[in-house]
Scaffold this motif. Sequence first.
Motif, PDB file in Angstrom:
ATOM      1  N   ALA A  22      12.403  39.507  85.180  1.00 30.68           N
ATOM      2  CA  ALA A  22      13.072  40.619  85.868  1.00 30.68           C
ATOM      3  C   ALA A  22      14.457  40.214  86.355  1.00 30.68           C
ATOM      4  O   ALA A  22      15.410  41.012  86.287  1.00 30.68           O
ATOM      5  CB  ALA A  22      12.214  41.093  87.038  1.00 30.68           C
ATOM      6  N   LEU A  23      14.599  38.982  86.843  1.00 32.90           N
ATOM      7  CA  LEU A  23      15.911  38.519  87.300  1.00 32.90           C
ATOM      8  C   LEU A  23      16.916  38.489  86.158  1.00 32.90           C
ATOM      9  O   LEU A  23      18.086  38.860  86.339  1.00 32.90           O
ATOM     10  CB  LEU A  23      15.786  37.118  87.900  1.00 32.90           C
ATOM     11  N   ARG A  24      16.482  38.087  84.983  1.00 28.61           N
ATOM     12  CA  ARG A  24      17.389  37.957  83.852  1.00 28.61           C
ATOM     13  C   ARG A  24      17.638  39.272  83.137  1.00 28.61           C
ATOM     14  O   ARG A  24      18.630  39.423  82.425  1.00 28.61           O
ATOM     15  CB  ARG A  24      16.847  36.920  82.855  1.00 28.61           C
ATOM     16  N   HIS A  25      16.750  40.251  83.343  1.00 27.00           N
ATOM     17  CA  HIS A  25      16.870  41.523  82.622  1.00 27.00           C
ATOM     18  C   HIS A  25      16.956  42.722  83.564  1.00 27.00           C
ATOM     19  O   HIS A  25      16.730  43.850  83.153  1.00 27.00           O
ATOM     20  CB  HIS A  25      15.689  41.683  81.663  1.00 27.00           C
ATOM     21  N   HIS A  26      17.292  42.446  84.827  1.00 27.47           N
ATOM     22  CA  HIS A  26      17.556  43.493  85.806  1.00 27.47           C
ATOM     23  C   HIS A  26      16.365  44.432  85.992  1.00 27.47           C
ATOM     24  O   HIS A  26      16.528  45.655  86.112  1.00 27.47           O
ATOM     25  CB  HIS A  26      18.806  44.296  85.405  1.00 27.47           C
ATOM     26  N   GLY A  27      15.195  43.856  86.022  1.00 33.55           N
ATOM     27  CA  GLY A  27      13.995  44.640  86.254  1.00 33.55           C
ATOM     28  C   GLY A  27      13.523  44.540  87.697  1.00 33.55           C
ATOM     29  O   GLY A  27      14.182  43.944  88.555  1.00 33.55           O
ATOM     30  N   THR A  28      12.380  45.149  87.967  1.00 39.48           N
ATOM     31  CA  THR A  28      11.789  45.120  89.299  1.00 39.48           C
ATOM     32  C   THR A  28      10.482  44.332  89.239  1.00 39.48           C
ATOM     33  O   THR A  28       9.498  44.798  88.651  1.00 39.48           O
ATOM     34  CB  THR A  28      11.502  46.540  89.813  1.00 39.48           C
TER      35      THR A  28
END
Length: 389
Positions: free
Chosen positions: A320-326
């Motif tokens: 999520a940090l690398r792909h702007h997720g939650t």
Amino acid sequence: MHKVVVLGARFGGSATAYWLHKLFPARELEVTVVDQWTTMTYRPALVTAAAGHPALADQWHIAMKQRCEKAGQHFVRDTIMRIDPHQQQVHLASRAPLSYDTLFIATGTDPGWKTIPGLGAERGGVCEDYLARQSGDRLHRARSIVLAVGPLAQAPDDTPRLAGSLDAPAFEISFLTDAWLRQQNQRQNVKLTIITPASVPGEAFGPKNQALLARFLAQRHIDLITQAQYHHVEHDAIHLVGHLAVQADVMIWIPPYHGSELLRVSQLDDGYGWFPADPFCVHEKWPNIYGVGDISRTALPKLGHIAMMQARTAVHHFYALRHHGTPKPFNPYVLHVVWMGRGQGLLTLSNWLYGKGHEWAHPGVSSALAKSLFDYSYKLFSGWMPIMP
């Protein structure tokens, strides 16, 4: 390319490697898994070896090096000496330091054999294959068998809290041994005793399961000593505070656990040997370091299923940090089956330990079949099963 290093290739480390392979394209990460062994010993099955069938210990070795390399990951067989979070390096015993951008630590806890005077691995155990083989062989000559659960050393403010390191294997071995002795028509000649620091059997499972375990122990005439404080151990007796000595031809210990020496020497622990993690399994000080499995103070009660869930939480957070997720935080619960012998099992599904109050217990043949299915699926798929928790 982003360098990811996974330390440990057992339940937590293997599941971490699985999710890294599952979520990320090969071109995004360079993944290296480090362990001192190329094979994993599937520890949940060792109770069957310790319960009179020592040859079974050799049937539960899983080729983790082969599994990781088949997925395009690097596997390094070496002993981990120290982690330097400032330089982002892992120091190994026989090669140059290994650099990382993101680190997953899943090396487990260290058994505290020496924390009780007179105790050592030579007294008998089940947490390694050679110990399970020795214990299973010794049972054939015993007239008094004691299953002893060591204490768990936690930080004073840790929650949840458990008195014992892990009591489930002690109950499994006692039930399986009881069934085996009855098949040999020898049960009436052997005394079975369980000793635990906990106040109840199955302290992590919840009241329903605790009541069932107590009832099954009484039905099988297996003695239970609770709230035990160990004073010292001799070759044929366990001495408890209060001058009570429990005689034993054979002891099988689930040893005390007191955190990780690797974390201590790396100054990554909470002051008590445990990995201080937030709800996403991230280190409280170092955001590029994750703690998975037994090493984490949030992993109680030291069960493989919880380690696998933590691996999923940690890798999904990283993704999520690398792909702007939650990302979703770790939501722990206990899922476990106790072998009861006679083709029976006790299935527990509970978050009671974590203050949620939900608990389900199911004793019977179907529970034993479910445990057998999981065990053999884990072995068949080398830990990377089609359905992962």
